[in-house]
Write a protein that holds these residues in place. Structure first.
Motif, PDB file in Angstrom:
ATOM      1  N   THR A  29      -1.541   5.569   5.380  1.00 52.12           N
ATOM      2  CA  THR A  29      -1.489   4.874   3.848  1.00 52.12           C
ATOM      3  C   THR A  29      -1.411   6.138   3.010  1.00 52.12           C
ATOM      4  O   THR A  29      -1.392   7.473   3.327  1.00 52.12           O
ATOM      5  N   ASP A  30      -1.669   5.750   1.634  1.00 49.38           N
ATOM      6  CA  ASP A  30      -1.419   6.723   0.498  1.00 49.38           C
ATOM      7  C   ASP A  30      -0.141   7.428   0.431  1.00 49.38           C
ATOM      8  O   ASP A  30      -0.100   8.682   0.163  1.00 49.38           O
ATOM      9  N   SER A  52       2.973   6.351  -0.976  1.00 50.66           N
ATOM     10  CA  SER A  52       3.859   5.519  -1.924  1.00 50.66           C
ATOM     11  C   SER A  52       5.129   6.512  -2.580  1.00 50.66           C
ATOM     12  O   SER A  52       6.120   6.089  -2.619  1.00 50.66           O
ATOM     13  N   SER A  53       4.463   7.609  -2.621  1.00 44.51           N
ATOM     14  CA  SER A  53       5.427   8.505  -3.300  1.00 44.51           C
ATOM     15  C   SER A  53       6.666   8.983  -2.385  1.00 44.51           C
ATOM     16  O   SER A  53       7.698   9.617  -2.678  1.00 44.51           O
ATOM     17  N   ASP A  66       9.662   5.128  -1.436  1.00 50.51           N
ATOM     18  CA  ASP A  66      10.538   4.583  -2.466  1.00 50.51           C
ATOM     19  C   ASP A  66      12.058   4.275  -1.780  1.00 50.51           C
ATOM     20  O   ASP A  66      12.656   3.233  -2.148  1.00 50.51           O
ATOM     21  N   SER A  76       4.866  -0.592   0.321  1.00 53.18           N
ATOM     22  CA  SER A  76       5.247   0.189  -0.682  1.00 53.18           C
ATOM     23  C   SER A  76       4.197   1.260  -0.402  1.00 53.18           C
ATOM     24  O   SER A  76       4.365   2.435  -1.462  1.00 53.18           O
ATOM     25  N   ASN A  77       3.032   1.135   0.283  1.00 47.62           N
ATOM     26  CA  ASN A  77       2.374   2.224   0.346  1.00 47.62           C
ATOM     27  C   ASN A  77       2.006   2.917   1.580  1.00 47.62           C
ATOM     28  O   ASN A  77       1.222   3.795   1.659  1.00 47.62           O
ATOM     29  N   SER A  78       2.120   2.099   2.626  1.00 51.47           N
ATOM     30  CA  SER A  78       2.030   2.637   4.245  1.00 51.47           C
ATOM     31  C   SER A  78       3.285   2.380   5.084  1.00 51.47           C
ATOM     32  O   SER A  78       4.062   1.451   4.601  1.00 51.47           O
TER      33      SER A  78
END
Length: 237
Positions: free
Chosen positions: A36-37, A39-40, A43, A65-67
Motif C-alpha cells: 500500500t501507499d 498511489s504515485s 496511475d 488506486s493505492n495498493s
C-alpha cells in the motif's frame, strides 16, 4: 528492465504464505504480497505490469488506486529478502521503464542474485557508509571498485571491495537517504543484491571464446598451448 532509481516507498499491507494459484505459486506453496501507499506509481498500472519491490521484479495480479498485489515464487524467496518482510515494513518501489524514461541509475534487470548482510554503518559528514557481506561469496568477483551495484532496488556506486572476505561498501548521500529505505536498516539486516549485468556478460563471452579455441586446432590459443607442451617435453628429453 529498471533503472535503480526508486520512485517511491511503499508499505507492506499483507504477506500471505498460503494463497490461490494467482499468487504465483501453487495452492500449497503460493505466497502473495500486498503493498500500500503506492498511489504515485499506480496511475498507469495494468494487470501483468512489472514493479520492482526492493529490486525484485514482480508481476501485478491485482491493484486499486493505492495498493497492489503480487505473487512470489519459492525460487524468489530463496534468493531475496522478501521472505523476511512483515506487515508495516517499508519497501522500495520502481515501475519497469517506459520508452521515455531517462536512465539516471544503471541498467537493472530486477533479477536479484543474492542477499548481503549489513555489517557496518558509519556516518561520514551528511553521508552514510554501509558495509555488506555477501551470502554467496563467489559473486564478489562481479563487484568492482567504482562499479555499479543495485541494493534493494537502489542503484549505487561501490567505494570499496574486499575479495578475500566477500565484503564491499557503498556511500549514500543525504538526498538519496530521503528517497530509499536503506537508512531504516540496521546491523544484521539482509539486503537484496543485483550485481552489474555487464560483468556476467563479459565472463560468459570470455569463457565461450576460450572453450571454442581449446577445441579448434587452428586457433591461436590451441597452437600456443601445443607449442608450450612441446617445449616442456623437449626439455624433459
Amino acid at each position: 528492465m529498471f533503472t535503480g532509481i526508486v520512485e517511491t516507498i511503499g508499505t507492506v499491507e499483507s504477506y500471505i504464505t498460503t494463497d490461490s494459484s494467482e499468487s504465483g505459486g501453487d495452492d500449497n506453496s503460493g505466497v502473495s504480497l500486498t503493498i500500500t501507499d503506492a498511489s504515485s506509481i499506480l496511475d498507469d498500472c495494468h494487470l501483468g505490469d512489472s514493479i520492482a519491490i526492493n529490486g525484485t521484479c514482480l508481476t501485478v495480479t491485482k491493484f486499486d488506486s493505492n495498493s497492489f498485489k503480487v505473487g512470489i515464487s519459492q525460487e524468489t524467496l530463496r534468493l531475496t529478502n522478501l521472505g523476511y518482510l512483515q506487515k508495516g515494513d517499508k519497501v522500495n518501489l520502481e515501475r519497469a521503464v517506459s520508452g521515455d524514461v531517462r536512465f539516471g541509475g544503471h541498467m537493472v534487470q530486477g533479477h536479484v542474485d543474492t542477499i548481503a548482510e549489513i555489517i557496518s554503518i558509519k556516518n561520514d559528514s551528511n553521508s552514510i557508509i554501509f558495509g555488506f557481506k555477501l551470502r554467496d561469496f563467489k559473486l564478489i568477483n562481479y563487484i568492482v571498485h567504482k562499479g555499479f551495484i543495485c541494493l534493494d532496488g537502489t542503484s549505487l556506486t561501490v567505494i570499496d571491495v574486499n575479495y578475500t572476505d566477500a565484503t564491499f561498501k557503498i556511500m549514500m548521500v543525504a538526498y538519496t537517504q530521503q528517497k530509499v529505505i536503506m537508512p531504516l536498516r540496521k546491523l544484521g539486516d539482509w539486503i537484496n543484491v543485483e550485481v552489474d549485468l555487464t560483468g556476467k556478460l563479459i565472463e560468459r563471452q570470455i569463457n565461450t571464446s576460450l572453450e571454442n579455441q581449446l577445441i579448434d586446432k587452428q586457433s591461436s590459443l590451441y597452437k600456443l598451448i601445443d607449442r608450450l607442451i612441446d617445449e616442456k617435453l623437449s626439455k624433459l628429453n
